[in-house]
Design an enzyme around this catalytic site. Structure first.
Site, short mmCIF file in Angstrom:
data_model
loop_
_atom_site.label_atom_id
_atom_site.label_comp_id
_atom_site.label_asym_id
_atom_site.label_seq_id
_atom_site.Cartn_x
_atom_site.Cartn_y
_atom_site.Cartn_z
N GLU A 12 -5.40 2.06 1.96
CA GLU A 12 -5.30 0.90 2.86
C GLU A 12 -5.59 1.32 4.29
O GLU A 12 -6.29 0.63 5.04
CB GLU A 12 -3.90 0.27 2.76
CG GLU A 12 -3.74 -1.05 3.52
CD GLU A 12 -3.21 -0.90 4.94
OE1 GLU A 12 -3.03 -1.93 5.60
OE2 GLU A 12 -3.01 0.25 5.40
N GLU A 13 -5.06 2.49 4.67
CA GLU A 13 -5.22 2.95 6.04
C GLU A 13 -6.66 3.33 6.36
O GLU A 13 -7.03 3.45 7.52
CB GLU A 13 -4.30 4.15 6.31
CG GLU A 13 -2.81 3.84 6.16
CD GLU A 13 -2.26 2.93 7.24
OE1 GLU A 13 -3.05 2.48 8.10
OE2 GLU A 13 -1.05 2.67 7.25
N HIS B 91 0.84 -1.20 0.00
CA HIS B 91 0.00 0.00 0.00
C HIS B 91 0.87 1.25 0.00
O HIS B 91 1.89 1.33 0.67
CB HIS B 91 -1.02 -0.01 1.14
CG HIS B 91 -0.51 0.27 2.52
ND1 HIS B 91 -0.37 1.54 3.02
CD2 HIS B 91 -0.15 -0.57 3.52
CE1 HIS B 91 0.05 1.48 4.27
NE2 HIS B 91 0.21 0.21 4.60
#
Length: 492
Positions: A316-317, A271
Site C-alpha cells: 500500500e505504501e 494494509h
C-alpha cells in the site's frame, strides 16, 4: 497510509499481478472442510472483540519489525513474516487462506543531501523510484528554469530546457505536470539531476512513475527550503541521493468465510505493510490487528447471510499496489459479487480523531461522493462510533488508501480512520480530547510509529465499531443503511 504524492500506480504492475493470478479471490471451502463450530453469533461480534486482544497482534508486529531492521515494508523479511503471522492465525481458526504474490517496484532511500555553494540546504527528499547519484554525489552548477506564477507548466515541455542544462542540476517549480515527465525532459536535455520545488506549503513527497521510467536523480524541496535556489543560478552544488529501486514481490492475504452468499460478499481490508522508516504499528498495524481479531472472533463458518472476505494488502505504501492488482484481477461478474468494501487504515493514532469516510460528500471537501451505497456505509460507521461513545466526523475520499481501486470500479466503500499528518483543529480537540493544532499522528511514517505510540482507547473503540459494521452487513445488506443489491450493482 500512503503519502499523497505516491497516488500514481503503474498499470503495468497491476497487469503483471493479474497475469500471474495474484488477484483471484479464494473459492469458499467445501462444506466438509469447514470447522464444526464458530465462536458465537455474529450479532454479538462487537461484544467479543476488544482493543486488548488486537494489541496482542500489534505486539507480534512490533516484534517482527524489531527482528528485521525496524520495519515491515513490502518486499522485506519483516513484511513476509507479518504475512505468515496473519495467515497462520487464520488457518488455525479454520479459514482457507491464500497469499497471492504481487510484483511491485521496491524503493528505499538513505542519505539525501544538497549543498549549494558549500552550504547545506535542508529538506531534500528523493522522489520515489529515482535513480541514485554516483558515489560522492553529483556536483554541477544550478540552472534555474523561469519561475513565473502565470506559467502553470514549468519543466513540462522540451522547449523549457535550453542548452545550458546539459550536465547541470536543474531547479524547477512543481507546476501541474507529472514528476516523471519533468525528469524525462530534463534527461533528454542532458541534465545531470533535477530539483523540484513545491508550489504549496510543506515538503514535496512525490514519485517517478516506476523504476523503468526513472532516468536521472530527482528530488523535491519544500517552498521554504527551495525558493532561495531560484536566486542561485550558476552556483556549484552537490546533490547526494543514496537510493535503491528494484523490482520485487509482495503478498496479499485473503480469507473468506465458508458460509454466506458468495454473490453478496462483504469485503473488509487493511494494509499490512509499513514504510521502510519504521515498524508501522499504527500505520497500518492497527487496522490489520483489528481486522485479524474481528476475523478470528467471527469464525470461519459463522451463521451469516452474506460471506465475509477479509484482505490484508501488500505494498500500500508503494502506491496501493496490492489492492490495485487484486481489483484488476477481477472480471465484471466477480466485481459485482462484492457488495461493499470496508477499509481500516490507522485506527489508533496517538492524538486520535474519529473519522468515517465521507461517502455522500456531505462535507463538500475534495473528492466527490463514493459509488451508490457509500453514503449508507458512512451513516452506519458513524452510528457504530456513536455506540462506543464518540461523535464521529466525515473525512474525504482522498485516494490515499486501499478503498481507491474499489471506488474506481464502482464498488461502494467506507471505513474508519483516526488521522495521519493532518492537524487536529481546536473544535476537534474539544469534541474528542487530545491536543489542538498538532498532528493526529506526529509519528506518521517515522521510527516512532511503534507500540508505545498508539492510543489504546481509540483502538478499542474502533475495533468494536469495525466488528459491529462488518457483522451487521454480514447478516443483512438491506434497510435504510443498506447497499444496492447485486441486480442493481453497476461496476466498471
Amino acid at each position: 497510509m500512503m503519502r499523497s504524492g505516491l497516488a500514481a500506480v503503474s498499470l503495468l504492475v497491476a497487469l503483471l499481478a493479474t497475469a500471474c493470478g495474484a488477484s483471484a479471490p479464494p473459492a469458499p471451502a467445501p462444506a466438509a472442510a469447514a470447522p464444526s463450530a464458530d465462536p458465537g453469533p455474529p450479532a454479538a461480534l462487537a461484544d467479543r472483540v476488544s482493543g486488548d486482544a488486537a494489541f496482542v497482534h500489534l505486539q507480534a508486529f512490533q516484534d517482527i519489525a524489531a527482528r528485521n531492521g525496524g520495519n515491515r515494508a513490502s518486499g522485506s523479511p519483516g513484511h513476509e513474516q507479518s504475512v505468515d503471522y496473519v495467515a497462520e492465525r487464520l488457518r488455525q481458526a479454520g479459514f482457507r487462506v491464500e497469499t497471492p504474490a504481487v510484483p511491485f517496484d521496491f524503493f528505499e532511500a538513505g542519505a539525501q543531501t544538497l549543498a549549494v555553494g558549500g552550504a547545506p540546504v535542508p529538506g531534500v527528499v528523493a522522489l520515489t523510484y529515482t535513480r541514485p547519484t554516483p558515489p560522492g554525489g553529483v556536483t554541477a552548477p544550478l540552472v534555474v528554469l523561469p519561475d513565473t506564477p502565470a506559467d502553470p507548466t514549468p519543466a513540462c515541455e522540451a522547449t523549457d530546457f535550453g542548452p545550458d542544462v546539459r550536465g547541470a542540476i536543474v531547479v524547477a517549480r512543481r507546476g501541474v505536470c507529472p514528476f516523471t515527465q519533468k525528469q524525462a525532459l530534463a534527461a533528454d536535455a542532458g541534465a545531470a539531476a533535477i530539483l523540484v520545488v513545491n508550489t504549496e506549503p510543506g515538503p514535496l513527497n512525490g514519485t517517478i512513475g516506476s523504476v523503468a521510467e526513472s532516468r536521472i536523480p530527482a528530488a523535491g524541496l519544500s517552498r521554504t527550503d527551495g525558493d532561495p535556489l531560484f536566486a542561485r543560478a550558476g552556483t556549484s552544488s552537490t546533490l547526494v541521493l543514496d537510493t535503491r529501486a528494484e523490482s520485487r514481490s509482495t503478498r496479499n492475504v485473503v480469507a473468506q468465510t465458508a458460509t454466506g452468499r458468495t454473490d453478496e460478499v462483504v469485503m473488509a481490508g487493511a494494509h499490512l505493510d509499513s514504510v521502510a522508516a519504521g515498524p508501522g504499528i499504527n500505520d497500518d498495524g492497527s487496522g490489520s490487528a483489528g481486522l485479524l481479531e474481528t476475523a478470528l472472533q467471527l469464525g470461519s463458518a459463522p451463521p451469516v447471510t452474506n460471506a465475509v472476505r477479509f484482505a490484508w494488502w501488500g505494498a500500500e505504501e508503494a502506491g496501493l499496489i496490492g489492492s490495485t492488482a487484486y481489483v484488476a484481477g477481477l472480471d465484471v461478474e466477480r466485481r459485482r459479487d462484492i457488495a461493499l468494501l470496508l477499509n481500516f487504515d490507522m485506527i489508533a493514532s496517538p492524538n486520535a480523531g474519529y473519522l468515517a469516510y465521507d461517502g455522500d460528500d456531505s462535507d463538500r471537501q475534495g473528492a466527490p461522493a463514493g459509488p451508490p451505497g457509500s453514503d449508507a456505509i458512512e451513516r452506519r460507521m458513524l452510528a457504530a462510533l456513536g455506540q462506543v461513545g464518540v461523535q464521529g466526523q466525515g473525512t474525504d475520499f482522498d485516494g490515499r488508501s486501499d478503498y481507491g481501486p474499489f471506488i474506481e470500479v464502482g464498488i461502494p466503500a467506507g471505513g474508519l480512520f483516526t488521522g495521519a499528518e493532518e492537524v487536529k483543529t481546536p473544535e476537534q480537540a474539544a469534541r474528542w480530547g487530545g491536543r489542538a493544532n498538532e498532528a493526529f499522528d506526529p509519528n506518521y511514517h517515522s521510527p516512532k510509529d511503534d507500540l508505545a505510540n498508539v492510543d489504546r482507547v481509540a483502538l478499542d473503540r474502533n475495533v468494536t465499531a469495525m466488528a459491529a459494521v462488518i457483522s451487521g452487513y454480514a447478516l443483512d445488506l438491506t434497510g435504510p443503511d443498506g447497499v444496492p443489491p447485486r441486480a442493481l450493482r453497476q461496476t466498471r
